[in-house]
Design an enzyme around this catalytic site. Structure first.
Site: not given
Ligand code: SF4
Ligand code: SF4
Length: 359
Positions: A134, A189, A192, A195, A199, A242, A245, A249
């Site tokens: 990274d 995915c 679904c 996420c 958010c 954060c 998201c 999942c």
């Molecule tokens: S929550 Fe996970 S499985 Fe569902 S759309 Fe988002 S990344 Fe894909």
């Molecule tokens: S890290 Fe938090 S603010 Fe950023 S995209 Fe994911 S849920 Fe949204």
């Protein structure tokens, strides 16, 4: 065909190398041949739209090097891509999971170097190689998908079918013949959208497109300016990063693992709890922290990516959202802080807490 200086042929060496990676504690490993990333045009469109905010290292030379994985390290032909879990089942808390253990850059680089040394011992000769954790101009998730580790989730994370997405990725670029793994082509995915729905700031503007300028992770860790006021209330008690998201999942709910390398396990002092009283206590600790305490408390931690004033700015937002009148003395003291942005966020928080208290 045997590899140079060794009796192992390429498939045998590749197999033993991957077994060695698992033996070193990595949760996933694969091989990718280097070249133009499949997602480079999406990356360029994202950058052109300004969604990378103020992350200037993604522009200029950084962008050119990311356009082809053969560019960052001359001579390299393949990448050994590995992943290490930082997940676990503890509640998310105000500090993102990835930052609660020792600095992953250091921990993973050390392990990847061990892999490099193993290769040199096994082949009986030096191997031109360079580790990336990274930290270099690589589209690492693209490389991981190409190495068969997993797919790009709609939350933009690389998701592996056996260990979810709470994963650090690292690569060793090598000048060596290896057998590439089959790329991970499936999109698991499905229909679904958890996420995107979860958010709090609407940063996932469409599946697999993250507008960093709205993302709490970017804003609390990378952004060195005022946090846009309309977004502050959405931060809740989050102070550094954060995980929302990722937490929602289903692949993480089902497959997340405890940190695979011991030093990635949470250190004492980072609340792994969504308990508001604990979040407030942690925020107050940051608010009154001196530079010396900051250096001492967070030595060897990835949290130092954020300067002390940034943590204090973020702590003000958390207290503005979840604080009570009992937090006002600490916030009021910050209204005379030497950093103008800390002062401004402290005043905002005082007004919020005062207004909530009057209700
Ligand atoms: S929550 Fe996970 S499985 Fe569902 S759309 Fe988002 S990344 Fe894909
Ligand atoms: S890290 Fe938090 S603010 Fe950023 S995209 Fe994911 S849920 Fe949204």
């Amino acid at each position: 065909m045997s590899t140079h200086g060794s009796t192992l042929d390429v498939p045998e060496l590749t197999q033993r190398l991957l077994a060695q990676a698992y033996g070193l504690g990595f949760d996933a490993a694969g091989i990718a041949s280097l070249g133009e990333p499949a997602t480079v045009s999406a990356f360029e469109a994202w950058r052109a739209a300004g969604m990378h905010g103020s992350m200037a290292w993604l522009d200029g030379t950084g962008a050119t090097l990311r356009g082809d994985t053969r560019r960052p390290h001359p001579g390299a032909t393949h990448a050994i891509v590995v992943a290490a879990s930082y997940g676990g089942r503890a509640p998310s808390g105000p500090v993102a999971r990835y930052a609660r253990g020792d600095d992953y850059h250091v921990v993973l680089r050390e392990r990847v170097r061990e892999l490099h040394h193993w290769l040199e011992r096994t082949l009986g000769r030096p191997v031109n190689a360079r580790p990336y954790v990274d930290s270099g101009p690589l589209l690492e998730r693209d490389l991981a998908q190409r190495a068969g580790l997993g797919w790009f989730g709609k939350n933009t994370m690389l998701i592996t079918p056996k260990a979810g997405a709470f994963l650090f990725l690292a690569s060793l670029l090598v000048e060596l013949d290896l057998e590439p793994s089959a790329p991970f082509e499936a999109d698991r995915c499905g229909r679904c959208t958890r996420c995107l729905d979860a958010c709090p700031t609407g940063a996932l503007v469409e599946p697999r497109v993250l507008d960093a300028r709205r993302c709490i992770s970017y804003l609390t860790i990378e952004h060195r300016d005022a946090i846009p006021e309309p977004l502050r209330a959405s931060f809740g008690g989050l102070i550094y990063g954060c995980d929302i998201c990722n937490d929602v999942c289903p692949w993480n709910e089902r497959f997340t693992r405890e940190p695979s390398l011991p030093s990635l396990a949470p250190r004492m002092g980072f609340p792994a709890s969504d308990d508001v009283a604990e979040i407030r206590a942690f925020a107050r600790t940051l608010c009154v922290m001196s530079a010396a305490e900051y250096a001492d408390t967070f030595r060897g931690s990835a949290i130092k990516r954020a300067k002390l004033w940034m943590l204090q700015r973020n702590a003000c937002i958390a207290l503005g959202n979840v604080g009570t009148a009992a937090d006002l003395p600490v916030l009021e003291a910050l209204c005379t802080h030497e950093h103008p942005l800390v002062r401004e966020h402290a005043k905002w928080a005082c007004e919020r807490v005062g207004a909530m208290d009057r209700q």
